[in-house]
Design a protein around this motif. Structure first.
Motif, mmCIF file in Angstrom:
data_model
loop_
_atom_site.group_PDB
_atom_site.id
_atom_site.type_symbol
_atom_site.label_atom_id
_atom_site.label_comp_id
_atom_site.label_asym_id
_atom_site.label_seq_id
_atom_site.Cartn_x
_atom_site.Cartn_y
_atom_site.Cartn_z
ATOM 1 N N PHE A 113 32.969 3.074 20.058
ATOM 2 C CA PHE A 113 32.957 2.353 21.347
ATOM 3 C C PHE A 113 32.289 3.199 22.423
ATOM 4 C CE2 PHE A 113 34.559 -0.071 24.838
ATOM 5 C CZ PHE A 113 35.052 0.828 25.746
ATOM 6 N N GLY A 154 28.523 2.131 23.882
ATOM 7 C CA GLY A 154 28.415 1.852 25.306
ATOM 8 C C GLY A 154 27.991 3.066 26.092
ATOM 9 N N TYR A 213 26.134 2.697 29.747
ATOM 10 C CA TYR A 213 26.951 1.567 30.207
ATOM 11 C C TYR A 213 26.442 0.946 31.489
ATOM 12 C CZ TYR A 213 29.215 5.403 32.786
ATOM 13 O OH TYR A 213 29.472 6.495 33.563
ATOM 14 N N GLY A 263 27.629 -2.403 27.651
ATOM 15 C CA GLY A 263 29.076 -2.446 27.817
ATOM 16 C C GLY A 263 29.690 -3.590 27.034
ATOM 17 N N ASN A 264 29.016 -4.750 27.109
ATOM 18 C CA ASN A 264 29.529 -5.904 26.363
ATOM 19 C C ASN A 264 29.523 -5.646 24.868
ATOM 20 O OD1 ASN A 264 29.955 -7.292 28.636
ATOM 21 N ND2 ASN A 264 28.050 -8.462 28.562
ATOM 22 N N ASN A 311 32.384 -3.404 23.944
ATOM 23 C CA ASN A 311 33.625 -4.181 23.922
ATOM 24 C C ASN A 311 33.720 -5.018 22.673
ATOM 25 O OD1 ASN A 311 34.732 -3.338 26.245
ATOM 26 N ND2 ASN A 311 33.906 -4.980 27.497
ATOM 27 N N LYS A 312 32.591 -5.666 22.346
ATOM 28 C CA LYS A 312 32.608 -6.566 21.190
ATOM 29 C C LYS A 312 32.901 -5.783 19.922
ATOM 30 C CE LYS A 312 29.722 -10.180 19.295
ATOM 31 N NZ LYS A 312 28.449 -10.874 19.460
ATOM 32 N N PHE A 370 34.499 -2.974 19.599
ATOM 33 C CA PHE A 370 35.877 -2.520 19.541
ATOM 34 C C PHE A 370 36.825 -3.669 19.236
ATOM 35 C CE2 PHE A 370 38.654 0.878 19.975
ATOM 36 C CZ PHE A 370 39.791 0.454 20.606
ATOM 37 N N LEU A 371 36.595 -4.822 19.900
ATOM 38 C CA LEU A 371 37.510 -5.936 19.704
ATOM 39 C C LEU A 371 37.444 -6.485 18.294
ATOM 40 C CD1 LEU A 371 37.185 -7.744 23.076
ATOM 41 C CD2 LEU A 371 39.200 -6.692 22.147
ATOM 42 N N ARG A 411 39.138 -4.299 16.058
ATOM 43 C CA ARG A 411 40.583 -4.460 16.267
ATOM 44 C C ARG A 411 41.133 -5.606 15.451
ATOM 45 N NH1 ARG A 411 43.999 -1.417 16.710
ATOM 46 N NH2 ARG A 411 45.329 -1.193 18.513
ATOM 47 N N TRP A 425 29.565 -7.783 15.344
ATOM 48 C CA TRP A 425 29.448 -6.681 16.286
ATOM 49 C C TRP A 425 28.298 -5.757 15.969
ATOM 50 C CZ3 TRP A 425 29.940 -1.618 14.667
ATOM 51 C CH2 TRP A 425 30.439 -1.444 13.360
#
Lengths: 162, 102, 689
Positions: free
Chosen positions: C163, C167, C170, C176-177, C180-181, C183-184, C187, C245
């Motif tokens: 992540f 990023g 950033y 940044g998006n 986030n994508k 990492f999510l 997850r 991602w």
């Protein structure tokens, strides 16, 4: 016999006392008091207190009652004859007195009294004189001083102010 | 009926009547009469006790003598006061003697 | 062998040291510190090669004695010790771990070297190296941990480092998006992994790979647990449907893409699957094979119509990861691991080459002050072969390896995977033919899109002459790793004693084939091994043919520019090209079905929370409190104050007034009171006595 005498004297006594209380005329109550005092002297005689009966009549009736009548006469108002309307609530006072009488009767009737007849007394005045001057000397002297004081005091109090 | 209790009951009746007299009369002299009745009731009691106590001592009679003397003295003083009162407020009505009223 | 343990601990901790040093480095020393980090990682890779040599030499370390999972717990750093529960960080001390350590350290070292030139002048230079060190440390953690718990911890740490790295720039909103994508989506996979770990722990009471393998649990629970842990691998290794991602993660710097998305992080999922292979049941393995094959084919289709260099390579990575996962599902254990290693080499090389090209384009554009063109778009490139020869050769070698051409390492590994798929079909028949079909089709497409890339970038005339004129070859910092990695993509590196290009036996095979577990819940490995052996020759022929077909198609279309079969005017062709270019609309599907409803739900929740809960419910408590306080004050005033307190005063006043009347000055009333008192006294005395 004794019982009859006793009962009649008692009744008369109580009646005359009632008369003292209830009569509206002051002189009437004084006369009723006179009768009461005489009846009490009769009581004394029944109780073998001959000397005391005499003393009662002489002092009480002849002295005190006369004094009272003097007072009545001296202080009565001719414009307002009826001066015997009671001040305090008659009803409450009569209740109270009845109540007190009831309690005392209860106490009297439930007590252990020594009820031993002492027999006849021949000469009570002699015995009384002896006692006054031996055992009860101090009260005798004090009474004499008291009478002296009363004499002077009442004279002073009733003196006409100049 | 020759018992102590009867004399005492009568004396108590006289006492209560005297007390009633004192409590309800407006005239000062009438109150004095009531006081005399009270004292006489006490006297009757003394004599009765002395009669029925079994000894031949006449202590009760002596006491009554003193009480009579006392009554006399007190009546004298009382009348003197009453006369004084009559002179000051013009009547012997005790309801009019109320300067001590709170 | 004990000194090897010390080396392994050092290898494990050296990147952490690099991370900490970079954090405390002052800005003036940043370039010197970068050299220091690179030196640390060089040391780490040297140590790991020494370890590999030691493991190779020690012939006592065969399967018969140790197996994969009887990893010796020479060290277990205790972490939680309760009377009935014990977790510690134990280290895997076997060949699989050592080879992975070497790969990670080597590629990390080369990326450090490359980044010294690539990231020169960046304003967060030392922080970049810090993040690289952290990432390498966490990757080592995943490789070395011998229980699922610590694997999960390092798994999350790797996700976090990626992540940070994706990023890194950033200031660009897209970066940044993308971070986030990444990492999510990771997850989402990790949820499954955590559930699987917990399920296994509840069933067996232990976290270690060894313990779980030999525990006796119900087959259904084992299947579910295995699939759940595999879900973590789906997230991390970008399988369908969680592959979304990885293409977006190309927003990070190119060396980062090389390190993370070619060689190491995405390989973590495959490594985990290798570790849990013994306790994957048959049903789980079928599912895994299907997912892998689907990923391979879908990503290959998408890659054929992308125009960004890095996106092509990203989809290629997804496709190759699909290969590896499918190979595990099919039972070709050694093939999966072999492909992991070779893929790390040539994909890292491909990414670093593309980085070299992009940097050359970027510098050329800087000179022209022209920032309107995208330096990553292959439509702006062309004919770079003469200007950047080293990059061209490195890229060509890596592409040949990726397509599975003999003489290169990729051929050996890919060929084993195809053999595995074919033998899978041979043992199970029926509908399972789609697995080898997808694999083979995907091999054709791989060749097609990779040579499309080569022809469009390096051959022909340049499409942007102005940019082309200023392009020059990159510095040695960049080209040295390229050369080294392309050398490692030759076949004889792995088949050292034998020079036969078609034969995969060599030192590597002899060392690591003993690593294959034979006590598994899924397949009968002896049967699988013999099946692979039988299918070997047919697989070889098919894969070479298919690669050649792909190459021919790309050659005709992009080099000779001749439209064969007049495909480009075919309606279906155009529609499907659109579909591929838009990545099968998977992202849009996620957006429509999952993200927008969720955002709407959260909006509704916020309305409920604010309008109803906050305004009405909570504020009404305030209103109630005000009313209650009014009541209480009224009570206090009227009841307590007026009634009780003042009432007592009034009582005293009134009783005083009443009693005042007893002082009336009338003697007889006093006498009356006196007699009354006397009576009361008499009664009392009578009662008492």
């Amino acid at each position: 016999m004794f019982d009859v005498v006793f009962t009649s004297i008692s009744l008369l006594l109580i009646l005359s006392c009632l008369g003292v209380c209830i009569s509206k005329n002051l002189v009437h109550s004084a006369v009723c008091l006179f009768f009461a005092l005489f009846l009490i002297a009769g009581y004394y005689i029944m109780l073998y207190a001959d000397f005391l009966a005499a003393v009662q009549v002489i002092v009480y009736v002849g002295g005190i009652l006369v004094l009272i009548i003097f007072g009545v006469m001296l202080t009565s108002k001719l414009e307002k004859p009826s001066i015997n309307i009671s001040s305090f609530n008659q009803f409450t006072a009569s209740l109270l007195c009845l109540f007190l009488f009831a309690i005392q009767c209860y106490a009297i009737l439930n007590g252990n009294w020594i009820n031993v007849d002492a027999g006849t007394i021949e000469n009570s005045s002699k015995l009384i004189g002896r006692l006054i001057l031996s055992k009860h000397l101090l009260p005798f002297e004090i009474i004499s001083i008291l009478l002296l004081g009363v004499l002077i005091g009442s004279a002073t109090i009733a003196r006409k102010k100049r | 009926m020759n018992t102590l209790e009867s004399y005492m009951i009568v004396a108590s009746a006289v006492f209560c009547l005297g007390l009633y007299n004192v409590m309800t009369r407006r005239n000062a002299v009438a109150i004095l009469m009531g006081i005399e009745l009270i004292l006489n009731a006490a006297n009757i009691n003394f004599i009765a006790f002395n009669r029925f106590n079994g000894t031949g001592v006449l202590d009760g009679h002596v006491m009554s003598v003193f009480i009579i003397a006392l009554a006399a003295a007190e009546a004298a003083v009382a009348l003197a006061i009453i006369i004084n009162l009559y002179r000051n407020i013009g009547s012997v009505d005790v309801d009019e003697a109320r300067s001590l009223r709170g | 062998m004990e000194y090897i343990l010390v080396y392994i601990c050092t290898i494990f901790l050296l990147p952490l040291l690099s991370f900490l040093l970079q954090l405390i480095a002052p800005r003036s020393l940043s370039s010197a510190m970068a050299y220091l980090s690179t030196a640390l990682l060089c040391l780490s890779s040297i140590l790991s090669s020494i370890c590999l040599y030691a493991f190779y030499n020690d012939s006592s370390w065969t399967f018969a004695d140790w197996g994969i999972y009887s990893a010796l717990k020479l060290i277990e750093i205790p972490w939680v010790t309760l009377p009935d529960f014990h977790i510690g960080f134990g280290m895997n001390f076997d060949k699989l771990a050592v080879v992975m350590l070497l790969v990670v350290s080597l590629i990390s070292f080369l990326v450090h070297l490359y980044s010294i030139d690539y990231m020169r002048g960046d304003k967060r230079f030392s922080r970049y190296f810090a993040y690289l060190g952290l990432f390498t440390f966490s990757m080592n953690g995943i490789v070395l941990s011998n229980n699922l718990f610590f694997t999960f911890i390092f798994w999350e740490l790797v996700g976090f480092s990626s992540f940070l790295l994706i990023g890194f720039w950033y200031e660009k909103k897209s970066a940044g998006n993308a971070a986030n994508k990444a990492f999510l989506v990771n997850r989402v996979g990790d949820i499954g992994m955590f559930l699987g770990i917990m399920l296994l722990f509840m069933s067996t009471g232990t976290f270690s790979f060894n313990g779980i393998q030999y525990a006796d649990i119900d087959n259904g629970i084992m299947t579910i647990a295995g699939l759940l842990i595999f879900m973590g691998a789906v997230g991390k290794s970008a399988q369908v449907p969680l592959h979304i991602w990885l293409p977006d993660a190309m927003e990070g710097p190119t060396p980062v893409s090389a390190l993370i998305h070619a060689a190491t992080m995405v390989a973590a999922g495959v490594y985990l699957s290798l570790r849990i292979f013994p306790f994957l049941t048959l049903e789980a393995l079928h599912v895994i094979a299907l997912i892998g094959a689907t990923t391979a084919i879908v990503a290959s289709f998408i890659a054929t119509s992308q125009y960004d260099i890095k996106k092509i390579l990203a989809y290629s990575t997804v496709s190759q990861l699909g290969y590896m996962v499918c190979s595990i599902g099919v039972g070709a254990y050694f093939a999966a691991f072999f492909h992991l290693i070779t893929h790390a080499m040539f994909k890292a090389c491909l990414f670093l080459c593309s980085g070299s090209v992009i940097q050359a384009m970027h510098h050329s554009q800087e000179k022209l002050h022209d920032h309107s063109k995208d330096p990553q778009d292959i439509r702006n490139m062309g004919g770079l072969r003469s200007k950047m020869p080293i990059t061209f050769f490195a890229m060509l070698i890596s592409t040949l390896s990726l397509c599975g051409v003999p003489l290169f390492s990729g051929f050996l590994s890919k060929d084993s995977i195809v053999a595995g798929a074919i033998s899978y079909y041979n043992s199970f028949h029926g509908l399972t033919f789609i697995i080898p079909l997808f694999i083979i089709l995907s091999a054709a497409l791989t060749a097609f899109y990779m040579f499309r890339l080569i022809f469009l970038v390096f051959f022909g005339e340049s499409r942007e002459i102005s940019i082309y004129s200023h392009i020059k070859e990159s510095s040695y910092y960049i080209t040295a790793p390229l050369i080294l990695l392309s050398l490692l993509s030759f076949a004889f590196i792995f088949t050292f004693p034998s020079f036969n290009p078609l034969d995969s036996h060599g030192w590597f095979y002899s060392m690591l084939s003993t690593v294959t577990p034979f006590q598994t819940l899924g397949y009968d490995m002896y049967k699988v091994e013999s099946g692979i052996h039988h299918a070997h020759t047919s697989a070889m022929i098919i894969s070479i043919t298919v690669a050649f077909i792909g190459f021919l198609l790309a050659y005709f279309k992009y080099y000779l520019k001749r439209d064969i079969l007049s495909l480009s005017t075919n309606g279906i062709y155009i529609k499907s090209k659109n579909l591929f270019r838009n990545k099968f609309y998977i992202d849009e599907a996620y957006e429509y079905f999952i993200i927008s409803p969720f955002l709407r739900l959260s909006k509704i929740a916020s309305i409920i929370d604010w309008n109803y809960y906050d305004q009405r419910f909570i504020d009404s408590w305030g209103w109630i409190t005000i009313k209650l306080s009014k009541i209480s004050s009224a009570l206090d005033y009227h009841l307590l104050d007026q009634f009780i307190v003042d009432g007592l005063a009034r009582l005293a006043n009134r009783s005083g007034k009443e009693l005042q009347s007893s002082q009336n000055g009338v003697l007889q009333s006093y006498l009356f009171s006196g007699v009354l008192g006397l009576i009361i006294l008499l009664i009392i005395i009578q009662q008492l006595g």
